[in-house]
Each structure stands twice: as structure tokens, then as C-alpha cells.
Design a protein around this motif. Structure first.
Motif, PDB file in Angstrom:
ATOM      1  N   LEU A   1      35.161  45.358  40.637  1.00 42.76           N
ATOM      2  CA  LEU A   1      36.177  44.390  40.890  1.00 42.76           C
ATOM      3  C   LEU A   1      36.000  43.234  39.842  1.00 42.76           C
TER       4      LEU A   1
ATOM      5  N   THR B   1      41.590  40.001  42.453  1.00 49.41           N
ATOM      6  CA  THR B   1      41.866  40.740  43.635  1.00 49.41           C
ATOM      7  C   THR B   1      41.220  40.035  44.730  1.00 49.41           C
TER       8      THR B   1
ATOM      9  N   THR C   1      37.661  37.530  41.486  1.00 50.79           N
ATOM     10  CA  THR C   1      37.843  38.317  42.688  1.00 50.79           C
ATOM     11  C   THR C   1      37.456  37.046  43.862  1.00 50.79           C
TER      12      THR C   1
ATOM     13  N   LYS D   1      42.066  49.169  43.466  1.00 52.98           N
ATOM     14  CA  LYS D   1      42.274  47.795  42.659  1.00 52.98           C
ATOM     15  C   LYS D   1      43.443  47.685  42.054  1.00 52.98           C
TER      16      LYS D   1
END
Lengths: 296, 100
Positions: free
Chosen positions: A36, A93, A40, A198
Motif C-alpha cells: 500500500l 488508501t 495510507t 488497492k
């Protein structure tokens, strides 16, 4: 060519935590965070990982993070997502790391709500098959025959008497854009599923089988080995749900030795041969259903 | 070695020094975890084939792959032994910390 040990980043975004040696949950988060990256928001409900990662003044996540109420992981994620959208942020994310109890029992309603609303969140369930943080109590994802403090083994009962809840299928039943199961025994498979999740513009869910040496009563070096054996013996499965279809990623012709897998763990040490036969019966029924209805 | 290092932390002494909002920056680690370790993993670089399986499966992320030879960050290795168990060529041995 997918992600693997050679091309994945060397940068650590979950480092210096105080988890036990050989912690499967910590390894799950570490691998997920590698995919990620820094942009994030890590949302963690009360579980071992919030306990070992957020010890003031330490912050072991290399990204922003927060601890949520136990039942509200996905609701909190939805709020963070709404806030980030309002601020005009792009390329980020929102991910939640909940345990099996925080997903299958306590956090199920907020997860269901977030998937239903279609919020763009990723939800990771690391499944170590009991409430480990509070001292090994039975959760909805504890397998048949496992000894926990609330399902002790004795003359009349073989430990836990219920099979694992089908959380993966419960989540998929919402017609979620992407859901998958993974195991630490197959880390490359996990990395690629996270990369896939993702890219999804909507909710995504990944269920990671993550052994806990402390709670399972096994040697700390067996974490990855047991996670692999669980898949090879058919007691866990690698599957995906997307485009309204289930796919089995791994369909072994022959299952590995269940007894060998179970006897490496103290939580199964009491099992008699008939209990092991019952575990195999539950497994075979599950696989018969999966092989009939899912793409193999 | 390319791994996060512990930062020197001075505890706040007055109320005004306490942070407002988030308690600290990301990746802010103030101590080491080596005290947990009973067995120390030692890599035999002559046997190592650089498959990076140990790097991938270390629950701590303590194995650094940025150099030609793999390095273990002993500040954060807890000695769980996953690396030695997963190494297909047996290049990692666990040595008792008192004998290392």
C-alpha cells in the motif's frame, strides 16, 4: 509478473512493534503495508496490533493511523474516506486491520454497512482463530476442536464444537467488488491480492490466515510453515470473489496430513482420532461445496 | 543497513510541551526490541542464494536486502526463528544469545 520478494520494496512501514516473536498478525500488516505504501490511513480497532503498534510515544506505522472503537472499524474507515475525499486528497488508501473477533463477531455490522454503501475502503481481517489479545477466547472463526479458555477440552467436549464462520462468503454475499482469502504460507499470493484490492474503486476485503504462536501453543518459527500447511491440508483455502463469481486459487488433488498439522499445536493436543475424523468431515463437506459451485 | 532507527525522545515536562492532536509523527520508534531475543540468527553468506524468502517472511522486517549481502537488524530481531526455519538452503543458524 506479479509482486514477489525480489521486486517488493525494502522500505518498512510497520517497524519496531512490540508483538511476540513470530507474530502472524504483525507479518500480515507488514506485507500489506509494503504494497500500500506511505499514502495510507491505517485504521486499527482494539486488538493485539493496536496494542503493540501505538505505545506512546512510539508510532510503528510509517503512515497515518488511528485506533477505533471495537465494533466500528469499517465505519471509522468510511469516515476517514469521506474526510479525505472532502479535502481533495488523491492517490491514497484507507485500510482497516481487524482480527477475527473484530471482524466475524464484533465488527460485522459496520463492515456490512460499509460494503453496502460502497465506500472505497480496504478491510483486512487477520485470522488467528480466537481472541488472542484478551487471552485466547473462542471467536466465530475458531475452528472445530480448538481448545481456548472459553472452550476448554475435557471428557465430554473436544474444545470448540463449532466450525469456522464463513465470513468470506458473508462478505461476498454483499456483491462486494473484490474479496479474497490468503495465507501467510503463500506470501506472494497475498501481496498480489492486496495490489488487486488497492486498485478497486469500492470496498475490498482480504481474509488472511495468520498463526499466533502464543495462542496456539506452537513454536514461534512455525508461523509461516503452519499457515502453509493449513492450506495444503485443506483446513484453509485460497479463493477470490470478483465479478459476481467465486474462484478457487488453489485446488489440491490430495490433502496433506491433517494430524501432523494439528499435533504441532497445543490447542489441538487433546484431540482423539474421532475428533480428527470430524475435522476432516467438516473439511470435505466444505471442499465438496466449493468444488461444485466455485470456479476451480 | 537501511532500517528505521530509534529516535531520542525527551518526555514533555510541562503541560505546554504535550502534543496537540496526534501523539507523534509516523514511524516514530523510541526503543529497541532486542531484549526479547534468546536465539540470534546468523546468515552464512557463502551458502545464501539470495532467494529473499527470509526477507519476505520476517514478522519484524528486520532483514535488510539493500546491500549485496542480507543484513539482520539486531536492534529489532526477536529471534523467533522463522527465517532459519523457512530458509530452503539452511544458510541461517540460530545461536544462543549468551554464546553469540
Amino acid at each position: 509478473m506479479g509482486l514477489n520478494a525480489q521486486n517488493i520494496t525494502n522500505e518498512e512501514l510497520f517497524y519496531g512493534h512490540k508483538a511476540c516473536g513470530g507474530c502472524g498478525a504483525a507479518l500480515s500488516i507488514r506485507l500489506v503495508m509494503k504494497v500500500l505504501g506511505k499514502r495510507t490511513f491505517a485504521i486499527v480497532p482494539p486488538n493485539c496490533m493496536s496494542t503493540v503498534a501505538f505505545i506512546y510515544p512510539s508510532m510503528t506505522f510509517g503512515c497515518s493511523g488511528a485506533i477505533t472503537p471495537f465494533a466500528g472499524t469499517a465505519a471509522f474507515e468510511a469516515g476517514v474516506e469521506a474526510g479525505a475525499k472532502e479535502l481533495g486528497l488523491t492517490d491514497y488508501t484507507v485500510v482497516g486491520f481487524a482480527g477475527d473477533g473484530g471482524t466475524a463477531d464484533i465488527g460485522l455490522q459496520s463492515l456490512s454497512g460499509a460494503i453496502d454503501r460502497g465506500d472505497r475502503i480496504m478491510y483486512i481481517c487477520y485470522d488467528n482463530e480466537a481472541y488472542m489479545n484478551t487471552g485466547v477466547q473462542t471467536s466465530g472463526l475458531t475452528p472445530y476442536g480448538a481448545k481456548t479458555t472459553t472452550s476448554p477440552a475435557g471428557d465430554r467436549l473436544p474444545g470448540n464444537t463449532k466450525a469456522k464462520k464463513n465470513v468470506f462468503e458473508i462478505v461476498a454475499a454483499h456483491d462486494i467488488p473484490y474479496a479474497a482469502t490468503a495465507s501467510l504460507g503463500y506470501p506472494e499470493d497475498l501481496l498480489n491480492k492486496v495490489a488487486k484490492a488497492k486498485a478497486v474503486n469500492g470496498p475490498s476485503y482480504i481474509h488472511i490466515f495468520a498463526p499466533c504462536p502464543t495462542g496456539w501453543g506452537c513454536a514461534s518459527e512455525l508461523t509461516v510453515d503452519l499457515a502453509k500447511k493449513a492450506v495444503d491440508t485443506g483446513l484453509w483455502y485460497l479463493a477470490e470473489y470478483e465479478n459476481h463469481e467465486y474462484t478457487l486459487n488453489r485446488n489440491p488433488k490430495e490433502f496433506g496430513d491433517v494430524k501432523e498439522y494439528l499435533k504441532k499445536q497445543n490447542r489441538f493436543a487433546h484431540l482423539k482420532d474421532e475428533d480428527i475424523a470430524e475435522i476432516c468431515r467438516i473439511r470435505d463437506a466444505k471442499w465438496a461445496q466449493m468444488r461444485t459451485h466455485w470456479n476451480a | 543497513m537501511n532500517r528505521p532507527q530509534p529516535v531520542n525522545f525527551v518526555p514533555p515536562k510541562t503541560l505546554a510541551e504535550y502534543p496537540v492532536g496526534p501523539c507523534c509523527p509516523s514511524a516514530h520508534i523510541v526503543g529497541i526490541n532486542a531484549g526479547m531475543r534468546t536465539f540470534r540468527p546468523i546468515i552464512d553468506h557463502a551458502t545464501c542464494v539470495h532467494c529473499l524468502r527470509c526477507f519476505l517472511v520476517c514478522p519484524e522486517g528486520a532483514i535488510d536486502k539493500s546491500e549485496a549481502d542480507l543484513e539482520i537488524d539486531l536492534n529489532y530481531c526477536k529471534g523467533c526463528g522463522v527465517c532459519a526455519h523457512e530458509c530452503k538452503v539452511g544458510a541461517i543458524t540460530l545461536v544462543k544469545e549468551t554464546e553469540a
